[in-house]
Design an enzyme around this catalytic site. Structure first.
Site, PDB file in Angstrom:
ATOM      1  CG  ASP A  92      -2.264   0.578   0.998  1.00 54.96           C
ATOM      2  OD1 ASP A  92      -2.372   1.422   0.096  1.00 54.96           O
ATOM      3  OD2 ASP A  92      -3.204   0.205   1.720  1.00 54.96           O
ATOM      4  CG  ASP A 152      -9.561   1.892  -0.409  1.00 53.87           C
ATOM      5  OD1 ASP A 152      -9.012   0.821  -0.723  1.00 53.87           O
ATOM      6  OD2 ASP A 152      -9.015   2.741   0.321  1.00 53.87           O
TER       7      ASP A 152
HETATM    8  C1  GLA Z   1      -5.829   1.656   2.253  1.00 54.96           C
HETATM    9  C2  GLA Z   1      -6.187   0.552   1.285  1.00 54.96           C
HETATM   10  C3  GLA Z   1      -7.240  -0.335   1.894  1.00 54.96           C
HETATM   11  C4  GLA Z   1      -6.747  -0.906   3.204  1.00 54.96           C
HETATM   12  C5  GLA Z   1      -6.328   0.228   4.122  1.00 54.96           C
HETATM   13  C6  GLA Z   1      -5.650  -0.296   5.363  1.00 54.96           C
HETATM   14  O1  GLA Z   1      -6.870   2.559   2.402  1.00 54.96           O
HETATM   15  O2  GLA Z   1      -6.586   1.086   0.067  1.00 54.96           O
HETATM   16  O3  GLA Z   1      -7.567  -1.378   1.009  1.00 54.96           O
HETATM   17  O4  GLA Z   1      -5.680  -1.766   2.959  1.00 54.96           O
HETATM   18  O5  GLA Z   1      -5.437   1.120   3.493  1.00 54.96           O
HETATM   19  O6  GLA Z   1      -5.256   0.714   6.188  1.00 54.96           O
END
Ligand code: GLA
Length: 723
Positions: free
Chosen positions: A449, A513
Site C-alpha cells: 500500500d 477502495d
Molecule cells: C488503504 C487501502 C485499503 C486498506 C487500508 C488499510 O486505504 O486502500 O484497502 O488496505 O489502506 O489501512
C-alpha cells in the site's frame, strides 16, 4: 537511415530524417510495404511565419520553428552563469531499425547535448517511446522537462481522458479538441486518484467499437503531465512527461536522464482496439502472471484493525469452506498498530496481539490449502513509531534541517509521513525488514500500500519526488529479485497508483477502495481499457457498501467482481443459508470461467441506452488459426439506473465471429434463484431468455437480442457457446 518504418497489427509508425532532424511523419493506419518519397509531405509555408517548413520532430524544437510545447526545456550553468544552451538544434546522426525496434540518435555538438530515442512497436500494435538525454558538455545541464510526444491525424477531433478521486477513480471526461493545450497535471508524488490512465484522441463520436483512436499512457508513478496540444497551424500532438521540481535533474558532464516510457496505441475500431493492443503487450511479458488467479479473501472490510487470532482463524475456516484460495491479512498486524495513528515503519509482528507471531494464523490458512498474503506500506512512517523516534532524520521534509532543529514537516495525511528512501540507510532498513518478514514467514503475496500524496517532498533540502520514485522502484525490484515467487499487489488508498511503471514490478492493482458494485462497474470499465482483468483486484463487499451505504443483491456484486481478479472483502462468517450457497456458486462460476476471462478479448458494446452496459470477454485466438477463435464468451448485461424507454430493445452482442453460429443462454440468475425475482421487471420475459437463442455472430453483432427489462442496479450473465 531514411525512412524508418515500423509496422504491426494494423499500425504503422514512420520516422524520417530527410530534413536533418528526426520527425514523425505518420503514426496510425498500416501503410503497407512501400512508401513514397516523403518530401511530398513537406508543408506549405503560411503567410507571416518562419521562412521554413516546420517538422513535427521526434523531439520538437524551437530551432526548427516548432512553437507548440517543446520537447526539451533545460539550460546549462557555466562558471556561475545560468540559462546557457537554452535552445538546442538536434539533428540525426543515426537512425536504425531492427524489426520492430528503432533507435534514433540526435545530437547538438555545440550545446553538448545528445538524445537517444528508443521506439518499439510490439506485435499487438502497442508502441513504446522513451528518450535518453546525455550531457556531453563540460558544465552541469539542468533538465526542466524532456517530453515524449506523438502526432495524431487531423481527423482526431475529440479527446477523452480520465479523472477521479478516492473511491471514484478513473471516470471519463470528453471534450472537443480545440486550439491550445489540454494538460492533466499530477503533483501528488504518486500516480494519483485523478490521474488519466489514458489520453485518447479520436474521430468524431468515437466509441467502444467504432471510430479511429490514438491513445497514450505515461508509465510513471511520480509527478507528471499528460497533454494534448493543438497548434495554431492545425497540428495536434499527444504527449507526456515527468513533472520535475526545481533542479531535480541536474546532469553532470557525462550523465544521462531517461524519460518515463510513453505507451501508445492506434485503433481503427474504437477503444476496444486500444485495449487489445495493451492486453496483448501485457500478456506477452515473460513475468506476466500465469496460471489460475486465486480467489481472494481480504480481511480489511471484515475485521479492520480488530486483529485476533481466534476470529481470523474462524474467518480462514469459513473462507476455505467457500473455496477461497488466498487469504490476505490486511493492515493492523504490526507493532503498535491499533488504528491508523501509529506503527507505520515498525515492520515487526506485534508481540502483544500475536504472541506466537503470525505462524499460527499462517498455518491455519495454509493447512486449509490457501496461500497467505500480508499487507505492508513500506514507504510510509507514523511519527508515533519506534523508527520515527530513532531516526527522525529519515522522515521526508522540505528543508535540510532535522525536525529536532526546527525542520518543518509536511502536513500529515492519514496521520502519516513518508520515509526518505533516497537516504541509503533508510532504504536499507525498509528492505531488510520486508525481506526478513518474507524470509521468516510463509508469505506468498504482499498487498503493498501507499496511502498519501508526497507534498513538499525533499531530500537534503532539495525537491526529490524524482529520486524517491526511482528509489521506491528499486525497493520493489530488489524485493522481487530476493523473493521471485512472491506476488505483489499495488494498492494506494485504493487505486491511486495504477500505471505501467508500477505494473512492471507488481502483479495486480487494487482498483479502488470502493467495493460498491455500481461504482465498480465504471471504475473497472475504464481501468480495464488499459489493464487486463487478471491484474485488476475486484472483491465482493458486504451487501451494504461500507463506502457508499448502498445495498445490492449478491448477484450484482458477484457479476461485477467476476470480470476482474475475483475475491471477497467481507466477514464471510456471517454469510449463511441460501446466501452462502449462492456465494459458493459464484466462486465456482469464477473458477470455471477464469481462464476465459483472463485470456480473452474484452468487448464492450456501444449501447444507445445509457442506463445499460453490455460487456464481456470473448475467447481469444490462441494459435493464430481462425478455426479455434471466438469459441466461447461470457457477457454481463448491467442496468445502472432506470432506462428512458419501456424496453431496452435489441442490444448487439459484438465481438463474435460473423460466420459462426452461437448459442446464447442465461447463466445467472436462473428462474429458481432468489435474485431472479429481483432482477427482472417484466410482465413476461423475452422468450429467448428461458430457452436460449441461436444465431450467427453476424446476426448477434448487427441485430442483437431483445434485452430484458432489468431493475436498476442489477445484472445478468449470458454464456455464449460456438455451435
Ligand atoms: C488503504 C487501502 C485499503 C486498506 C487500508 C488499510 O486505504 O486502500 O484497502 O488496505 O489502506 O489501512
Amino acid at each position: 537511415m531514411n525512412p524508418l518504418h515500423l509496422r504491426s497489427a494494423g499500425t504503422s509508425l514512420v520516422i524520417s530524417t530527410h530534413r536533418g532532424e528526426a520527425e514523425i511523419v505518420h503514426w496510425g493506419a498500416d501503410l503497407g510495404d512501400t512508401l513514397p518519397d516523403l518530401s511530398l509531405l513537406n508543408e506549405p509555408i503560411p503567410p507571416s511565419s518562419i521562412d521554413a517548413n516546420v517538422p513535427t520532430g521526434l523531439l520538437p524544437q524551437a530551432s526548427s520553428a516548432w512553437q507548440g510545447r517543446p520537447g526539451l526545456r533545460g539550460h546549462r550553468i557555466t562558471d556561475g552563469v545560468a540559462g546557457l544552451d537554452f535552445s538546442v538544434r538536434l539533428s540525426a546522426v543515426s537512425a536504425d531499425a531492427d524489426g520492430r525496434t528503432a533507435v534514433v540518435i540526435q545530437t547538438d555538438p555545440d550545446a553538448g547535448i545528445t538524445v537517444a530515442s528508443h521506439l518499439t512497436l510490439h506485435p499487438g500494435g502497442l508502441l513504446e517511446l522513451r528518450h535518453e538525454l546525455t550531457n556531453h558538455g563540460t558544465s552541469p545541464f539542468h533538465v526542466d522537462e524532456l517530453a515524449t510526444m506523438l502526432p495524431v491525424a487531423p481527423d482526431a477531433v475529440e479527446l477523452l481522458d480520465l479523472t477521479g478521486r478516492w473511491c471514484r477513480e478513473r471516470h471519463p471526461q470528453r471534450r472537443a479538441i480545440q486550439q491550445g493545450t489540454w494538460v492533466r497535471t499530477g503533483r501528488h508524488g504518486r500516480t494519483g486518484h485523478d490521474s488519466s490512465l489514458l489520453l485518447a484522441a479520436g474521430t468524431a463520436g468515437f466509441g467502444n467499437r467504432h471510430g479511429k483512436v490514438w491513445a497514450t499512457h505515461l508509465a510513471w508513478s511520480g509527478n507528471h503531465e499528460q497533454f494534448a496540444d493543438r497548434l495554431a497551424d492545425g497540428r495536434t500532438v499527444l504527449g507526456g512527461s515527468e513533472l520535475l521540481g526545481p533542479a531535480e535533474v541536474v546532469l553532470q558532464p557525462g550523465e544521462t536522464y531517461q524519460t518515463p516510457t510513453l505507451f501508445a496505441a492506434y485503433s481503427d475500431r474504437g477503444l476496444d482496439g486500444i485495449s487489445e493492443a495493451f492486453y496483448s503487450w501485457f500478456r506477452s511479458r515473460p513475468h506476466h502472471v500465469s496460471g489460475p488467479r486465486p480467489v481472494v479473501l481480504n480481511t480489511w472490510e471484515a475485521v479492520y484493525f480488530d486483529h485476533n487470532l481466534e476470529t481470523l482463524v474462524e474467518l480462514a475456516e469459513s473462507a476455505a469452506d467457500l473455496g477461497v484460495e488466498r487469504f490476505v491479512l490486511d493492515d493492523g498486524w504490526f507493532r503498535g498498530r491499533r488504528d491508523d495513528h501509529a506503527g507505520l515503519g515498525d515492520w515487526y509482528v506485534d508481540g502483544t496481539l500475536w504472541p506466537g507471531g503470525l505462524t499460527p494464523l499462517i498455518e491455519a490458512v495454509t493447512s486449509r490449502g490457501m496461500d497467505f498474503g500480508l499487507w505492508v506500506e513500506p514507504e510510509m512512517v507514523n511519527l508515533d513509531s519506534d523508527i520515527a523516534r530513532e531516526h527522525p532524520e529519515w522522515i521526508v521534509r522540505p528543508a535540510a534541517r532535522s525536525p529536532k532543529d526546527g525542520g518543518r514537516l509536511p502536513l500529515e495525511w492519514r496521520h502519516q509521513h513518508v520515509i526518505d528512501l533516497v537516504n541509503p540507510a533508510a532504504w536499507q532498513y525498509v528492505f531488510d525488514r520486508i525481506d526478513a518478514l518474507l524470509r521468516d514467514n510463509n508469505i506468498s503475496y504482499l498487498k503493498w500500500d501507499q496511502n498519501r500524496d508526497l507534498l513538499e517532498h525533499g531530500h537534503a533540502g532539495r525537491a526529490s519526488v524524482h529520486q524517491q520514485t526511482l528509489a521506491a522502484y528499486r525497493l520493489f525490484d530488489a524485493l522481487r529479485a530476493a523473493h521471485p515467487s512472491v506476488e505483489i499487489e499495488s494498492c494506494s488508498s485504493g487505486g491511486a497508483r495504477v500505471d505501467l511503471g508500477i505494473l512492471e514490478r507488481t502483479d495486480r492493482i487494487w482498483a479502488s477502495d470502493c467495493n460498491d458494485a455500481l461504482e465498480r462497474q465504471t471504475i473497472q470499465r475504464w481501468t480495464g481499457m488499459v489493464v487486463p482483468p487478471e491484474l485488476v483486484g475486484a472483491h465482493i463487499g458486504p451487501s451494504t457498501s461500507h463506502t457508499t451505504a448502498r445495498t445490492h443483491d449478491l448477484s450484482f456484486r458477484a457479476i461485477t467482481a467476476l470480470f476482474g481478479h475475483f475475491g471477497m472483502e467481507w466477514d464471510v462468517r456471517t454469510v449463511t443459508g441460501a446466501e452462502r450457497q449462492e456465494l459458493k456458486r459464484f466462486i465456482a462460476l469464477y473458477k470455471e470461467h477464469r481462464e476465459l476471462i483472463h485470456s480473452g478479448r474484452m468487448v464492450r458494446a456501444d449501447v444507445p441506452d445509457e442506463s445499460l452496459m453490455v460487456h464481456g470477454v470473448v475467447a481469444a485466438d490462441h494459435d493464430g488459426g481462425a478455426a479455434d477463435s471466438a469459441t466461447a464468451a461470457l457477457f454481463a448485461v448491467v442496468r445502472t439506473r432506470t432506462g428512458f424507454a419501456e424496453m431496452p430493445g435489441r442490444v448487439a452482442i459484438p465481438g463474435l465471429e460473423a460466420g459462426r453460429n452461437y448459442r446464447v443462454e442465461l447463466l445467472f440468475p436462473r428462474p429458481a434463484d432468489a435474485d431472479y425475482g429481483h432482477a427482472f421487471m417484466e410482465a413476461q420475459p423475452a422468450p429467448w431468455l428461458a430457452s436460449g437463442a441461436q444465431a450467427s455472430g453476424r446476426f448477434l453483432g448487427e441485430v442483437g437480442l431483445p434485452m430484458p427489462v432489468l431493475q436498476p442496479e442489477h445484472a445478468i450473465l449470458l454464456r455464449v457457446t460456438a455451435l
